[in-house]
Motif scaffolding. Structure first.
Motif, PDB file in Angstrom:
ATOM      1  N   SER A 265       0.803  -1.226   0.000  1.00 13.46           N
ATOM      2  CA  SER A 265       0.000   0.000   0.000  1.00 13.46           C
ATOM      3  C   SER A 265       0.835   1.275   0.000  1.00 13.46           C
ATOM      4  O   SER A 265       0.276   2.369  -0.165  1.00 13.46           O
ATOM      5  CB  SER A 265      -0.923   0.014   1.223  1.00 13.46           C
ATOM      6  N   VAL A 266       2.139   1.180   0.178  1.00 10.73           N
ATOM      7  CA  VAL A 266       2.984   2.372   0.333  1.00 10.73           C
ATOM      8  C   VAL A 266       2.795   3.386  -0.794  1.00 10.73           C
ATOM      9  O   VAL A 266       2.687   4.594  -0.546  1.00 10.73           O
ATOM     10  CB  VAL A 266       4.467   1.954   0.465  1.00 10.73           C
ATOM     11  N   PRO A 267       2.735   2.983  -2.078  1.00 14.13           N
ATOM     12  CA  PRO A 267       2.538   3.995  -3.134  1.00 14.13           C
ATOM     13  C   PRO A 267       1.241   4.776  -3.017  1.00 14.13           C
ATOM     14  O   PRO A 267       1.131   5.885  -3.569  1.00 14.13           O
ATOM     15  CB  PRO A 267       2.564   3.164  -4.430  1.00 14.13           C
ATOM     16  N   PHE A 268       0.249   4.239  -2.307  1.00 19.34           N
ATOM     17  CA  PHE A 268      -1.012   4.970  -2.148  1.00 19.34           C
ATOM     18  C   PHE A 268      -0.872   6.162  -1.206  1.00 19.34           C
ATOM     19  O   PHE A 268      -1.818   6.952  -1.073  1.00 19.34           O
ATOM     20  CB  PHE A 268      -2.110   4.024  -1.649  1.00 19.34           C
ATOM     21  N   LEU A 269       0.275   6.293  -0.564  1.00 20.52           N
ATOM     22  CA  LEU A 269       0.531   7.496   0.241  1.00 20.52           C
ATOM     23  C   LEU A 269       0.541   8.750  -0.632  1.00 20.52           C
ATOM     24  O   LEU A 269       0.274   9.853  -0.156  1.00 20.52           O
ATOM     25  CB  LEU A 269       1.857   7.368   0.978  1.00 20.52           C
ATOM     26  N   ILE A 270       0.865   8.573  -1.908  1.00 18.15           N
ATOM     27  CA  ILE A 270       0.881   9.692  -2.865  1.00 18.15           C
ATOM     28  C   ILE A 270      -0.268   9.484  -3.844  1.00 18.15           C
ATOM     29  O   ILE A 270      -0.323   8.469  -4.547  1.00 18.15           O
ATOM     30  CB  ILE A 270       2.222   9.754  -3.618  1.00 18.15           C
ATOM     31  N   SER A 271      -1.170  10.398  -3.893  1.00 18.88           N
ATOM     32  CA  SER A 271      -2.358  10.257  -4.742  1.00 18.88           C
ATOM     33  C   SER A 271      -1.997  10.354  -6.218  1.00 18.88           C
ATOM     34  O   SER A 271      -1.115  11.126  -6.616  1.00 18.88           O
ATOM     35  CB  SER A 271      -3.387  11.344  -4.400  1.00 18.88           C
ATOM     36  N   GLY A 272      -2.699   9.556  -7.005  1.00 18.07           N
ATOM     37  CA  GLY A 272      -2.624   9.702  -8.456  1.00 18.07           C
ATOM     38  C   GLY A 272      -1.436   9.066  -9.128  1.00 18.07           C
ATOM     39  O   GLY A 272      -1.194   9.336 -10.315  1.00 18.07           O
ATOM     40  N   LEU A 273      -0.676   8.229  -8.438  1.00 17.54           N
ATOM     41  CA  LEU A 273       0.464   7.596  -9.097  1.00 17.54           C
ATOM     42  C   LEU A 273      -0.024   6.613 -10.161  1.00 17.54           C
ATOM     43  O   LEU A 273      -1.003   5.894  -9.950  1.00 17.54           O
ATOM     44  CB  LEU A 273       1.319   6.858  -8.068  1.00 17.54           C
ATOM     45  N   PRO A 274       0.647   6.525 -11.303  1.00 15.04           N
ATOM     46  CA  PRO A 274       0.216   5.602 -12.362  1.00 15.04           C
ATOM     47  C   PRO A 274       0.431   4.148 -11.940  1.00 15.04           C
ATOM     48  O   PRO A 274       1.184   3.847 -11.008  1.00 15.04           O
ATOM     49  CB  PRO A 274       1.109   5.987 -13.542  1.00 15.04           C
ATOM     50  N   ILE A 275      -0.188   3.236 -12.680  1.00 14.37           N
ATOM     51  CA  ILE A 275      -0.159   1.832 -12.291  1.00 14.37           C
ATOM     52  C   ILE A 275       1.241   1.242 -12.352  1.00 14.37           C
ATOM     53  O   ILE A 275       1.582   0.333 -11.580  1.00 14.37           O
ATOM     54  CB  ILE A 275      -1.141   1.017 -13.165  1.00 14.37           C
ATOM     55  N   TRP A 276       2.093   1.759 -13.258  1.00 13.68           N
ATOM     56  CA  TRP A 276       3.422   1.177 -13.354  1.00 13.68           C
ATOM     57  C   TRP A 276       4.234   1.414 -12.088  1.00 13.68           C
ATOM     58  O   TRP A 276       5.122   0.609 -11.763  1.00 13.68           O
ATOM     59  CB  TRP A 276       4.168   1.719 -14.581  1.00 13.68           C
ATOM     60  N   VAL A 277       3.943   2.468 -11.332  1.00  7.54           N
ATOM     61  CA  VAL A 277       4.640   2.716 -10.077  1.00  7.54           C
ATOM     62  C   VAL A 277       4.274   1.644  -9.050  1.00  7.54           C
ATOM     63  O   VAL A 277       5.139   1.137  -8.321  1.00  7.54           O
ATOM     64  CB  VAL A 277       4.315   4.123  -9.534  1.00  7.54           C
ATOM     65  N   HIS A 278       3.005   1.304  -8.979  1.00  9.55           N
ATOM     66  CA  HIS A 278       2.571   0.246  -8.059  1.00  9.55           C
ATOM     67  C   HIS A 278       3.197  -1.091  -8.440  1.00  9.55           C
ATOM     68  O   HIS A 278       3.603  -1.873  -7.566  1.00  9.55           O
ATOM     69  CB  HIS A 278       1.049   0.140  -8.064  1.00  9.55           C
ATOM     70  N   ARG A 279       3.269  -1.349  -9.735  1.00  6.83           N
ATOM     71  CA  ARG A 279       3.901  -2.593 -10.184  1.00  6.83           C
ATOM     72  C   ARG A 279       5.396  -2.582  -9.896  1.00  6.83           C
ATOM     73  O   ARG A 279       5.967  -3.606  -9.495  1.00  6.83           O
ATOM     74  CB  ARG A 279       3.634  -2.788 -11.681  1.00  6.83           C
TER      75      ARG A 279
END
Length: 522
Positions: free
Chosen positions: A218-232
């Motif tokens: 869930s860490v990338p959800f700390l920053i709103s609006g990140l694209p899906i490739w960042v989560h991957r």
């Protein structure tokens, strides 16, 4: 004369393995062509057949030359090539990197059919890896000639195995808007629930499934609006970095001062830590072992101090709480790992049996309580119905998945045997050397054998049960606790770091002849 004979044997074995791998690739290509009913009038398949046949012919001739009067010239030519390669030292690292980049590119891209199906067969994947291994070994052997050819082959295989394992993740860093693999979308959805107010504008209860895994994701959800490739990308980082740190901690533990130092691997000196680390990194992916369990493994490997009871107790407490929030069957894992390290590193000596076993027993009790309390606390905090957390206990058990099936063609039992038996073989060989004539009267106390074997055996049996339930059995990931414990015990044993203690020679003999095999059976 001996050097000449050794070089000739090495050449024969190397060519023979290459010939066998290439013959297997040609055969699997032929089988696939028949299954697809490909016409041999096709130009593409005729060219493949011709190339395969030429390759087999060349390798067969080369193998025949090793037994002919021309073998001396053949060896001289290879020796001259080795000397030329040795003079080009400035090219060694670039060449190793180049090979590491090329051979995964052969295997990873999505090729059109039938090439895609061909590259999913065993030999069409093994053959490029073997060629890369031989190329890397040729470079390493020029820099480490004293270590021998097969040592260079082993190092090269580990290096390129790690390179391939990391490269496998690269296609996952994608902007593709749809799922890349089974249930990928639900993984990110569960992770997003920890920030549901921010992401969706409404409150939603966090997941009941693997909460710690999705907390880490869930860490990338700390920053709103990140694209899906960042989560991957973040999930790839979790896989690679946690396993790399865990492998490094295995190396760190068995390099601690005061442990035994009798391994035949010691002769390779400074290369030993790198060998252990590369092997441990790859071993963790054989399950694979999920990164939220690796997190517990990291905490225990780093914090366990067998001479400091209270420090280890706190470490086990923290890791067990993490396990309780993760999965109920992971609650005993931290105490089991800490207790096993205790048995590996500390001899019983003159301590009474109860006094020797008391620390790991207390760690186990406290860890179990901490895990259950953490699980109960998460249930209450999450707001989910408590019955939802017990669904794993009501799942049907599909025992056929322990054997080869459509779900897992290798089968859980054959797969885990394939992973375990080489480690057992190497470990037994090392223990026999430690108990040989150079160290008479030293062994491992039977209670330590039984403790180590019992802990590993319990997690082995538990992993089989979990693998048989619905949702499991597609690979070895439900054998995760067993694999993690087995890795640590194997590393200590293979690299000669198990603490020995003086015992009567009769006891030494009895331990070797009886309890050793009992533990292997367990």
């Amino acid at each position: 004369m001996n050097n000449h004979r050794n070089s000739l044997n090495i050449l024969r074995w190397t060519v023979s393995i290459t010939l066998a791998a290439w013959a297997g690739a040609v055969y699997q290509g032929y089988v696939l062509a028949r299954e697809l009913q490909v016409s041999w009038g096709s130009v593409r398949w005729m060219m493949a057949l011709i190339v395969g046949g030429i390759g087999l012919l060349i390798l067969t001739i080369l193998l025949a030359l090793t037994g002919s009067p021309w073998r001396g010239r053949l060896l001289n030519g290879i020796t001259r090539g080795g000397r030329l390669l040795a003079r080009l030292r400035f090219l060694h690292l670039p060449l190793m990197i180049l090979v590491a980049g090329i051979f995964p590119l052969i295997l990873l891209p999505s090729y059109p059919e039938p090439v895609g199906s061909l590259l999913r067969t065993f030999f069409w994947r093994a053959f490029p890896l073997w060629l890369a291994t031989v190329a890397g070994a040729a470079i390493l052997h020029t820099r480490l000639p004293e270590q021998g050819w097969w040592f260079a082959v082993g190092i090269s295989a580990l290096v390129y195995g790690v390179a391939y394992r990391i490269a496998v993740f690269l296609p996952d860093i994608s902007t593709y808007p749809f799922t890349l693999y089974w249930s990928e979308a639900s993984r990110y959805y569960y992770a997003s629930l920890f920030f549901s107010d921010q992401v969706y504008g409404v409150h939603a209860n966090p997941t009941v499934l693997h909460p710690t895994r999705y907390l880490m994701q869930s860490v990338p959800f700390l920053i709103s609006g990140l694209p899906i490739w960042v989560h991957r990308l973040w999930q790839v980082i979790l896989w690679v970095v946690t396993n790399a740190i865990a492998a490094g901690l295995v190396v760190w533990r068995i390099k601690k001062p005061g442990l035994e130092n009798t391994s035949f691997f010691e002769k390779i000196g400074s290369w030993t830590p790198w060998l252990i680390g590369l092997w441990a990194f790859l071993f963790l992916f054989q399950g694979p072992i999920w990164y939220h369990l690796v997190m517990m493994m990291m905490i225990v490997l780093w914090g366990t101090d067998t001479s400091r009871f209270w420090k280890t107790l706190i470490v086990v407490l923290v890791a067990s709480a993490w396990g309780g929030i993760s999965r109920v069957n992971w609650i005993p894992f931290p105490a089991a790992l800490a207790g096993m390290i205790y048995l590996l590193e500390r001899e019983k000596g003159e301590l009474p049996l109860l006094g020797y076993l008391l620390p790991p027993v207390v760690w186990g009790i406290v860890g179990g309580i901490a895990g259950l309390l953490a699980q109960t606390g998460y249930m209450q905090w999450s707001g989910n119905i408590s019955e939802q957390f017990g669904s794993a206990f009501t799942s049907d058990l599909l025992w056929y998945r322990l054997f080869p099936s459509a779900t897992y063609p290798l089968g859980v039992l054959p797969g885990i045997a394939l992973v375990s038996l080489p480690v057992i073989w190497l470990g037994m060989g090392q223990l026999q050397r430690q108990w040989g004539a150079t160290r008479p009267g030293q062994a491992i106390h039977p209670i330590r054998w039984l403790g180590i074997g019992g802990v590993i055996g319990v997690f082995f049996a538990g992993g089989l049960v979990v693998s048989a339930k619905i949702g499991g059995g597609s690979n070895l990931h439900n054998m995760d606790g067993y694999l993690a414990l087995f890795l640590v015990a194997g590393a200590y044993t293979i690299f000669g770091k198990v603490k020995l203690e003086p015992v009567a020679m009769e006891n030494d003999i009895q331990s070797r002849s009886k309890l050793t095999w009992l533990v292997v059976v367990l």
